[in-house]
Design an enzyme around this catalytic site. Structure first.
Site, PDB file in Angstrom:
ATOM      1  N   GLY A 115       0.833  -1.196   0.000  1.00 23.93           N
ATOM      2  CA  GLY A 115       0.000   0.000   0.000  1.00 23.93           C
ATOM      3  C   GLY A 115       0.863   1.239   0.000  1.00 23.93           C
ATOM      4  O   GLY A 115       2.001   1.220   0.491  1.00 23.93           O
ATOM      5  N   ASN A 118      -2.090   7.522   2.052  1.00 29.31           N
ATOM      6  CA  ASN A 118      -1.767   8.544   3.031  1.00 29.31           C
ATOM      7  C   ASN A 118      -1.062   7.971   4.255  1.00 29.31           C
ATOM      8  O   ASN A 118       0.029   8.400   4.638  1.00 29.31           O
ATOM      9  CB  ASN A 118      -3.077   9.248   3.417  1.00 29.31           C
ATOM     10  N   LYS A 225      -7.858  -0.183   9.259  1.00 26.50           N
ATOM     11  CA  LYS A 225      -8.914   0.040  10.250  1.00 26.50           C
ATOM     12  C   LYS A 225     -10.269  -0.223   9.612  1.00 26.50           C
ATOM     13  O   LYS A 225     -10.866   0.658   8.996  1.00 26.50           O
ATOM     14  CB  LYS A 225      -8.818   1.450  10.816  1.00 26.50           C
ATOM     15  N   ALA A 259      -2.362  10.560  10.020  1.00 23.05           N
ATOM     16  CA  ALA A 259      -1.221  10.415   9.122  1.00 23.05           C
ATOM     17  C   ALA A 259      -0.387  11.696   9.015  1.00 23.05           C
ATOM     18  O   ALA A 259       0.845  11.645   9.076  1.00 23.05           O
ATOM     19  CB  ALA A 259      -1.707   9.977   7.739  1.00 23.05           C
ATOM     20  N   LYS A 310     -14.420   2.779  16.135  1.00 19.67           N
ATOM     21  CA  LYS A 310     -14.266   4.210  16.449  1.00 19.67           C
ATOM     22  C   LYS A 310     -14.638   5.086  15.258  1.00 19.67           C
ATOM     23  O   LYS A 310     -15.044   6.239  15.429  1.00 19.67           O
ATOM     24  CB  LYS A 310     -12.843   4.494  16.929  1.00 19.67           C
ATOM     25  N   LYS A 403     -10.808   6.458   1.110  1.00 16.48           N
ATOM     26  CA  LYS A 403     -12.113   5.852   1.320  1.00 16.48           C
ATOM     27  C   LYS A 403     -12.597   6.063   2.755  1.00 16.48           C
ATOM     28  O   LYS A 403     -11.804   6.039   3.698  1.00 16.48           O
ATOM     29  CB  LYS A 403     -12.062   4.350   1.019  1.00 16.48           C
ATOM     30  N   GLN A 405     -14.388   4.679   5.999  1.00 24.15           N
ATOM     31  CA  GLN A 405     -14.531   3.359   6.605  1.00 24.15           C
ATOM     32  C   GLN A 405     -15.716   3.295   7.557  1.00 24.15           C
ATOM     33  O   GLN A 405     -16.325   2.243   7.734  1.00 24.15           O
ATOM     34  CB  GLN A 405     -13.237   2.989   7.347  1.00 24.15           C
TER      35      GLN A 405
END
Length: 476
Positions: A115, A118, A225, A259, A310, A403, A405
């Site tokens: 990956g 960010n 996450k 990030a 969360k 995206k 989540q």
């Protein structure tokens, strides 16, 4: 012939002296290239420095003696001269084997990042620095990049040339030892540690490729996450990865880790949840940094489930901001959200301890996400759009290819609660879903949580006044 190298005097034949050049590369592990004349004594002396004791013992086994006096002849050698060539060959063979043992290095652990978005680009400098610093790791860290065109150039080319991910983390310099690779098979070839940091929707086809190329002893850590769901309930990303990668040991890294702040070097903490102690130790070496402190818990399920749930609570915090309710209301939503997270996680993963929720992966991550994350930001914009924009619209408008989540997760959580007849026990989760996907007014969230467990027979929530309306009234 060996006296010049070691500072000792050994009498021997011309044949032995002629063979000395091949001994130097044997001890260094290199090719048989004769050293330059005149510098032989100094260079060869350094090469044999640590192995002098071994050489002495091997010379003794060949019947040779050593003395500190370079002019003294070794006694009783003449009667062995006819066998010296054979002894020399045996000696060199033994020295070569000993040298190979002395110079043999344990295979370096290779780390690959799967990956390049960010968050992956934010932690890549930490991984790169630690792999460069620690002797047990290969200093080159390959990072799989989904190839994209940016201003007419390939993103992988930009990262490798300019050392910056201009698409997902502009303005942050990546170390030179972070190498962008657009082919996932090449990026993960012979890797001993896989760091997954990508949208979990694409893991299936990626893992199919990776499992044919990683090292046999490979472990993985998920920074993703999110969770998946099936007919039985919650499916953790770590479990998916382990299954898709043939039973690989998979840990997780979760925490209060925005990030951009990591990339800038702001101090923060994170949590590694692990199953095997050996995996946890390796991963701590890879990630721990004075400004990115790693806490360890021998619990994979708890940190990972917290990292997904969360984001649901962050939607509620964003609804508060969109309605301009202020910090008191937002603080209440965060606390109620933490309690619903804890109840949900421990009901589906009974082994999770209370302490996990007080790690960075628990309460700290929740607070940070409810104040600074993308889910909160899009939820605020959703309320302010007054029903004219969907979350899909806002994702495309605000997130530059990233995206959401929280919206995916709350859909699945709601299905489970509905299936298990538990909706009444989770008023915040239920109201967040209804606002996001069933057209319920944002104000209904406060009514839902305020009336939960109320002692009043009739719970009547008065019409709310927003902070914006209060400010307007004061101005008038």
């Amino acid at each position: 012939c060996l006296s010049a190298a070691s500072g000792f005097s050994v009498a021997g034949s011309v044949h032995a002296r002629a063979a000395v050049p091949s001994l130097v590369p044997a001890l260094r592990g290199g090719s048989s290239v004769p050293p330059a004349s005149g510098g032989f004594s100094e260079a060869f002396g350094r090469a044999l420095g640590e192995a002098r004791g071994h050489v002495g013992r091997m010379l003794g086994s060949c019947g040779l003696c050593m003395t500190k006096d370079p002019n003294e002849e070794v006694k009783d050698l003449s009667h062995r001269s006819e066998n010296l060539s054979t002894s020399r060959d045996k000696m060199f063979d033994t020295i070569t084997k000993t040298s190979s043992h002395l110079h043999k290095k344990k295979a370096l652990r290779k780390v690959a990042i799967v990956g390049s978005g960010n968050f992956a680009s934010a932690v890549a400098p930490i991984i790169g620095r630690n792999c460069e610093r620690l002797a047990e790791f290969d200093s080159t860290v390959k990072m799989w990049v989904f190839e994209e065109q940016v201003d007419g150039r390939n993103l992988s080319e930009i990262i490798n040339t300019d050392h910056e991910n201009v698409k997902y983390l502009p303005g942050i310099t990546l170390p030179n030892n972070i190498v962008a690779v657009p082919d996932v098979a090449e990026a993960t070839s012979d890797a001993n540690v896989l760091v997954f940091c990508m949208p979990h929707q694409f893991l299936g086809r990626i893992c199919e490729t990776i499992k044919e190329h990683h090292a046999p002893d490979c472990i993985a850590v998920s920074l993703i996450k999110g969770v998946e769901f099936d007919d039985k309930g919650v499916v953790l990303i770590s479990s998916m990865l382990s299954k898709q990668l043939g039973g690989m040991d998979v840990s997780v890294l979760m925490g209060a880790n925005l990030a951009w702040e990591i990339a800038k070097g702001s101090f923060c903490e994170t949590t590694i949840g692990y199953g095997k102690a050996s995996s946890g130790a390796i991963l701590k070496d890879i990630f721990d940094d004075p400004l990115f402190r790693v806490g360890m818990v021998q619990d994979v399920s708890g940190p990972e489930a917290c990292g997904a749930l969360k984001n649901c609570v962050a939607l509620g915090a964003g609804f508060c901001d969109g309605m301009e309710l202020g910090d008191n209301s937002k603080g209440a939503i965060i606390r109620i959200g933490l309690m619903e997270m804890k109840k949900f996680v421990q009901s589906h993963f009974p082994g999770v301890k209370d302490e996990t929720f007080f790690q960075s992966c628990g309460v700290a991550d929740l607070i940070v996400t409810c104040y600074g994350g993308r889910n909160r930001r899009c939820a605020e914009a959703f309320v302010k759009a007054g029903g004219t924009k969907t979350f899909e619209d806002l994702e495309e408008e605000l997130l530059n290819g990233q995206k959401l989540q929280g919206t995916c997760t709350i859909k699945e959580v709601y299905k489970i609660l509905e299936r298990d007849n538990d909706l009444d026990e989770y008023p915040l989760f239920a109201s967040i879903y209804r606002i996001a996907f069933q057209g319920a007014p944002p104000e209904s969230m406060i009514g839902s949580v305020a009336c939960y467990n109320s002692n009043s027979e009739v719970c009547d929530i008065p019409e709310m006044v927003t902070a914006g309306e209060l400010n307007m009234a004061e101005a008038q």
